[in-house]
Design an enzyme around this catalytic site. Structure first.
Site, mmCIF file in Angstrom:
data_model
loop_
_atom_site.group_PDB
_atom_site.id
_atom_site.type_symbol
_atom_site.label_atom_id
_atom_site.label_comp_id
_atom_site.label_asym_id
_atom_site.label_seq_id
_atom_site.Cartn_x
_atom_site.Cartn_y
_atom_site.Cartn_z
ATOM 1 N N GLY A 1 0.818 -1.209 0.000
ATOM 2 C CA GLY A 1 0.000 0.000 0.000
ATOM 3 C C GLY A 1 0.851 1.258 0.000
ATOM 4 N N TYR A 2 1.237 1.695 -1.191
ATOM 5 C CA TYR A 2 2.108 2.863 -1.314
ATOM 6 C C TYR A 2 1.360 4.043 -1.938
ATOM 7 C CZ TYR A 2 6.594 0.526 -0.207
ATOM 8 O OH TYR A 2 7.634 -0.100 0.397
ATOM 9 N N SER A 3 1.124 3.936 -3.256
ATOM 10 C CA SER A 3 0.588 5.069 -4.025
ATOM 11 C C SER A 3 -0.786 5.506 -3.530
ATOM 12 C CB SER A 3 0.459 4.694 -5.497
ATOM 13 O OG SER A 3 1.717 4.473 -6.043
ATOM 14 N N SER B 1 -1.435 -3.743 -6.023
ATOM 15 C CA SER B 1 -1.468 -4.944 -6.866
ATOM 16 C C SER B 1 -2.193 -6.062 -6.157
ATOM 17 C CB SER B 1 -0.048 -5.434 -7.169
ATOM 18 O OG SER B 1 0.677 -4.440 -7.808
ATOM 19 N N GLU C 1 13.026 -2.847 -5.492
ATOM 20 C CA GLU C 1 12.049 -3.128 -6.538
ATOM 21 C C GLU C 1 12.599 -2.748 -7.910
ATOM 22 O OE1 GLU C 1 8.487 -0.837 -6.063
ATOM 23 O OE2 GLU C 1 7.377 -1.936 -7.611
#
Lengths: 371, 393, 371, 393
Positions: D131-133, D165, D248
């Site tokens: 959970g980044y963006s 994702s 990444e």
């Protein structure tokens, strides 16, 4: 693939040290301004021999250093960065590799002289404006007591004042490599100063009679020796071109960091930042490809032919990118003779053509891959 | 017969009579007639051709007759150009006076200035150079520092210009000078004209990577410029300069520009490389590059034609001149690069037996400046993104 | 070259007005989401006929508007901008041009139906994955009372539910163009939904018997009619692709003007500004080239063949640039189905392949120039 | 026999015995074993292969044994990879847990966290998402707004993530959350772990242009996250995220990455287009593009190999990871574009008789995201220009 080991690191360091000190770009500039048609200073032969560079790919039996192609590439890269002029690729790489593969008396006799910086031997291969090593019209007709050579060789790099020429000719379908003294009857050597201020001679051969033993290889073994020489020459020329590109890029990056326009350092402009970073990335991967090609040669790998061609093609592309971006990012000042960029651009262009341009080698790769 | 048809017939007859055979040969860089006090004609035919045209006002066919021009209408100009092209007539005169100063004077000059300077330009008597760029102000032209101090009846000009084309061969200069030191960057600049033989003017050629020296550094040390030699108002210099830059960009971008004399890329390539058994150029990678280039060249030619039609219809080009400049110069760099690529090592001979040794290489090196001079490609893109695309900032 | 005259200006304006109102992208999206395999809404035929578009290149004798190719291009460009789906190029351009050149009974009978929006006629030309109009394997064997057709046609645009197919076949060395009712014995039409959500049918022809009068042209006149149709199709397809590119670019430019990131409008970033401006310049010159090609067709100029090919090649390149830059500049959101960019990208890709890709036409131009 | 040779023999024997024949077939996207609570094995062989590896710690051969890993040395890892490749063995397990969270926990997690989470990842029991963006924070990740309010024994997480994702298929999430609202952008962020079945978590798939939905929007409405589920210190989230982004990028850039499964471009092109009478691909322009691509692919492969050697020699990659990311993703976009180009209309069929209809087109569309996800190409170039080239600003 390995990063530089200690030995190779030392080669690179000493080359970098010596050339930046004794043969920096100012030396080349002075040479050019002196109106030299030879294109290099003969004194450099001794210096390079002393460093072991002239015999870098020659075996120890003939007083070579036998340090291999990766080492030769590292030296060439530094020569590229410093625009050092000298008969390194012509003699110490192309001719030395060819002689090493041909072996025999020729190697025994000329190997030590090359390694000792006593002889310049140029490869008389090209016959047209583009590199087409398969299309040889020069003939070598075998007679009872020798061969008769006829033909015209163009763009013989370091052919002016060379001690010997290795002439590539055809005896019918058979390839012939003949070691020819340019002083003998029927040989005429015409100087041509190229845009990079080096020389590439035109050599005319009119009924040149040479004894049988002048032919150092024939048929398949000649093909093999020439092929080995060209592989080596390509990879090392790619390394020199990479050096030219790196130096042009480094001067440009430094200019971006220091030049002000519109009240700010131009390196602040994002467009230039991104283009500089893209160039850096391309230089990085070209560096790896050139290293891989040289290592493949040293290891005698089967993929060396393909890798040396890819390296030559890629170095030509990145060399063009580096020099074109260099001039554009410098603006008008980059177009002046006072800056080194023009010298880099010209040397880059000559190297791009030398031993086959990007298109030539890409075409081979396409064929090789069944395309 | 319409008037235009009659004009065509007369023009054709006049050209037939007055254009010497030597002036119908293809011309090299050395054959350009620049005019000026120091100019030496390369042949009697060159001189005769200039004089015949000057007499008729056809060195500058579009200018009004009272200023030495031909006073031709748009359609007449087109007919003249077509008829000249038909017999491959060389331009009788080329100069910065015609291209740059003339249009500026027509737009911004006083009646007296027009009557004084324009006929001299039209007759090729005075050769002009342009004093814009300075060492510290390349792309950022408006930050120029050359001072013009108001001394009552004259300005005292002190400073340094760079990239002054043929300053060493020019008679007069049109020059941007900061006359209002307290004004902001753009508003403190004036447009002055003065004689290059004035006391305090000196020039120094700049050697380029091609070996040629078409540009100079130009130095002004307390040069006295009479007050009436200002064009437009004080502080209006930037407006005039911008007008001329747009004009210059159209010219540089347009494919007829002298810079872009199309070398015959296609036949050069075939000659140098040959065809393979299937009749294709025997270098597939270069052939593909040539293919992409030819498509782009057709696009650019169509765009130049369309732009001309747009202007003929009475529209102003404005910021769109940057579009032609950008596309045209980038295309020409590709053209020259392909040309030396196709020529191979032959085109890399710098000094050799043949007379034009190094010409392709020199043209190629020269082309690298296309995207710098007259505003860099980066400046063009910035102009377009702001003025046309309305990007922020 | 002329800029738009008043008539043409009106065509462009009315096309722009009608399509933005009645057939905007949302309409196409709804069509796609409905799962239509036909790829267009049949109702559009009537609307386009009413506007005079279906007969735009047909002569007035057969109820055409005879407005020419520049007009057809302007309509196609607007269709591209709005992603309007309809059998315009297949029927009103390719088939109509072909029939016009073939003339005779076929034109008299089908011209008015095309112009009236009563008939869809698809060109069954392609046989492989790439456009190769010179390689026709489909045969038309002449018998006493007609021809027998055998072969397989792939990618017949708007071939599903077409009223007639124009089948391109060979009778020995002679080209044959046959107007075939897809309902007759031996013809089978299989639907294929393409990535742009339009349809390109596969048509199988197994011993299809057609009467002699079905053949609308043979030999040289067939070559000439097909050539005319392909020239027109190429130029108009290029115009549609230009429309796609312009719309994708305009959405992107607008995004740059309004989207914030790192605290500023992303249109402030110089890299994006310069890339946007470059794209704008390319769109501008492509626009001129497409116009030039269409005008050359209208004027029956000899350079029309070369110009239509250059236009098709250039539109493919700029379409790719516009859609790729569009997605990249939008970032992740540009990859979502919610945005129109993906639809533009897919339509662009299909148009790039349709009637020959950039490489195909560039190859022709190279040959044409003796390279 | 050296230890390594012995290890190779044992590995070979073990693989021969334990890798089912089905797991030696080329795999499609549907054949990936992702693990997790909701995962359904596509075959018994897939399950058996996972379990055999998990038992030996070979789903994560480099991790320490005490955390469920194989505890293999560098040379041993290389041998294992070689032997797997030799028999075309599929990876037994792929997951964000292995690629992302694992390395983060190994570097920043507490001993307790390592012992708890890592074995679950190694055995494929828990599937993680990232959970980044956020909608307002794409490239500018540090400006994220999701709040994690300190409620004593837990954080209350409220906000929205995007581009998560497979969030709809994941069991747990590792998530960047702003826990220190008064701190500056970068320093107020923490790295939290929580169960996707927690109350207040909901997901919504995002439909992409390829038609697939590998990403979700993820919503958090006052989700309770126990305080001990923070990794590292409060406010250290950005440091961890940066570490993982570098990681990444190396992964995305590396040519072994799943994204870049090399399609056989060359044979595809020959099949679709054929050869001409001289044995060349019968499409000269495409052939030239392929040629340029092949050279660049060789350069990139050499560079990946060189970079690995550089890291094996004990160097840190740092900002240079951006270099691989940039080059690798831009290259892959070209690869996919060439692939659909070579396939022609066949590759543009979206729905048709054949099973893999549309696969090439979908892969091509998918590849457009390569230069956006994990940091855009523009962000990579900015990083490199600052960190490596030391450009100002």
């Amino acid at each position: 693939m390995e990063i530089l080991n200690e030995d190779m690191g030392m080669v690179a360091e000493s080359a970098s040290g010596l050339l930046a000190k004794s043969h920096p770009i100012t030396t080349f500039r002075a040479l050019r301004d002196s109106g030299s048609t030879l294109g290099y200073d003969k004194a450099i032969l001794g210096e390079m021999a002393e460093m072991g560079w002239m015999g870098i790919v020659l075996p120890e039996e003939v007083e070579g250093a036998d340090f291999g192609f990766r080492a030769a590439g590292l030296i060439a890269e530094e020569m590229g960065k410093n625009l050092t002029a000298g008969p390194f690729i012509s003699t110490a790489v192309l001719s030395a590799t060819l002689l090493r593969h041909a072996g025999g008396e020729a190697l025994a006799q000329w190997g030590p002289r090359i390694a000792g910086g006593e002889a310049v031997i140029a490869l008389a291969l090209e016959e047209g404006a583009k590199h087409r090593p398969k299309s040889i019209a020069t003939t070598a007709s075998k007679g009872a007591d020798g061969f008769t050579l006829n033909g015209r060789k163009s763009f013989v790099v370091d052919g002016v004042e060379a001690d010997r020429l290795i002439v590539v000719a055809k005896d019918g379908d058979s390839l012939v490599l003949a070691l020819v003294d340019p002083q003998i009857a029927g040989v005429s050597v015409t100087s041509q100063v190229m845009l990079d201020h080096r020389n590439a001679a035109v050599v005319s051969l009119d009924d040149v009679k040479v004894p049988l033993e002048s032919v150092i290889a024939e048929g398949e073994s000649a093909e093999e020796a020439l092929n080995a020489a060209l592989q080596a020459g390509r990879a090392v020329a790619a390394a020199e071109q990479l050096g030219v590109a790196k130096a042009a890029a480094e001067q440009t990056f430094e200019y971006l960091r220091t030049r002000k326009q519109f009240g700010v350092l131009i390196g602040m402009f994002q467009t230039l930042q991104h283009r500089a970073a893209d160039l850096y990335c391309e230089l990085e991967q070209t560096s790896s490809l050139v290293a891989e090609a040289l290592v493949a040669l040293d290891q005698g790998r089967e993929d060396a032919d393909a890798l040396t061609r890819a390296a030559k093609a890629k170095a030509a592309r990145v060399g063009r990118q580096a020099t074109e971006e260099g001039v554009q990012m410098h603006g008008g000042i980059g177009m002046t003779d006072e800056m080194d960029l023009g010298l880099f651009m010209k040397r880059d262009r000559a190297l791009a053509e030398f031993l086959g341009d990007a298109g030539h080698h890409t075409e081979w790769l396409l064929r090789h891959r069944g395309l | 017969m319409t008037d235009l048809e009659q004009f065509r017939e007369e023009t054709r007859a006049w050209l037939e009579k007055n254009c010497p055979p030597e002036m119908r040969e293809p011309m090299g860089e050395d054959d350009i007639c620049w005019g000026g006090r120091k100019f030496e004609f390369s042949s009697p035919a060159q001189k005769q051709w200039l004089q015949a045209n000057a007499e008729r006002g056809w060195t500058v066919p579009a200018w009004p007759k009272e200023y030495g021009g031909g006073g031709l209408s748009g359609p007449e100009q087109k007919v003249l150009a077509e008829e000249m092209r038909r017999i491959n007539a060389r331009p009788p005169l080329q100069s910065f006076g015609i291209w740059m100063l003339g249009p500026a004077l027509l737009q911004f000059g006083s009646e007296e200035q027009k009557r004084h300077y324009l006929p001299q330009i039209a007759r090729g008597e005075i050769r002009w150079c342009q004093g814009y760029s300075e060492p510290g102000a390349g792309s950022d032209l408006a930050s120029l520092q050359t001072k013009g101090e108001d001394k009552g009846d004259h300005f005292e000009v002190t400073g340094q210009k760079i990239w002054t084309s043929y300053a060493d061969k020019a008679d007069w200069i049109f020059c941007l000078v900061r006359t209002e030191p307290d004004e902001k960057k753009h508003t403190g600049i004036s447009f002055l004209l003065f004689d290059m033989e004035s006391e305090g003017v000196s020039t120094k050629p700049i050697k380029l990577i091609s070996g040629a020296s078409p540009f100079c550094e130009t130095f002004f040390d307390a040069v006295k410029v009479p007050s009436e030699q200002i064009v437009g108002e004080r502080g209006q210099g930037w407006t005039i300069a911008k007008y001329l830059l747009t004009h210059e960009r159209e010219m540089i971008g347009g494919s007829d520009s002298a810079i872009f004399a199309k070398s015959d890329l296609v036949s050069d390539a075939v000659e140098a490389i040959g065809l393979d058994e299937s009749g294709r150029l025997d270098d597939p990678m270069m052939r593909a590059e040539l293919g992409a280039f030819l498509v782009d060249e057709m696009a650019f030619d169509a765009h130049v034609a369309m732009t001309r039609a747009y202007m003929r219809a009475g529209n102003e080009l404005g910021a769109r001149s940057a579009e032609l400049k950008y596309l045209g110069t980038e295309l020409n760099k590709r053209r020259q690069s392909l040309r030396v690529g196709a020529g191979g090592a032959n085109d890399l001979v710098w000094e050799g037996a043949s007379n034009d040794a190094g010409q392709a290489a020199k043209d190629w090196l020269r082309s690298k400046a296309n995207s710098i001079e007259g505003g860099t490609s980066e400046v063009m893109l910035s102009i377009l993104s702001k003025a046309i695309l309305k990007m922020p900032g």
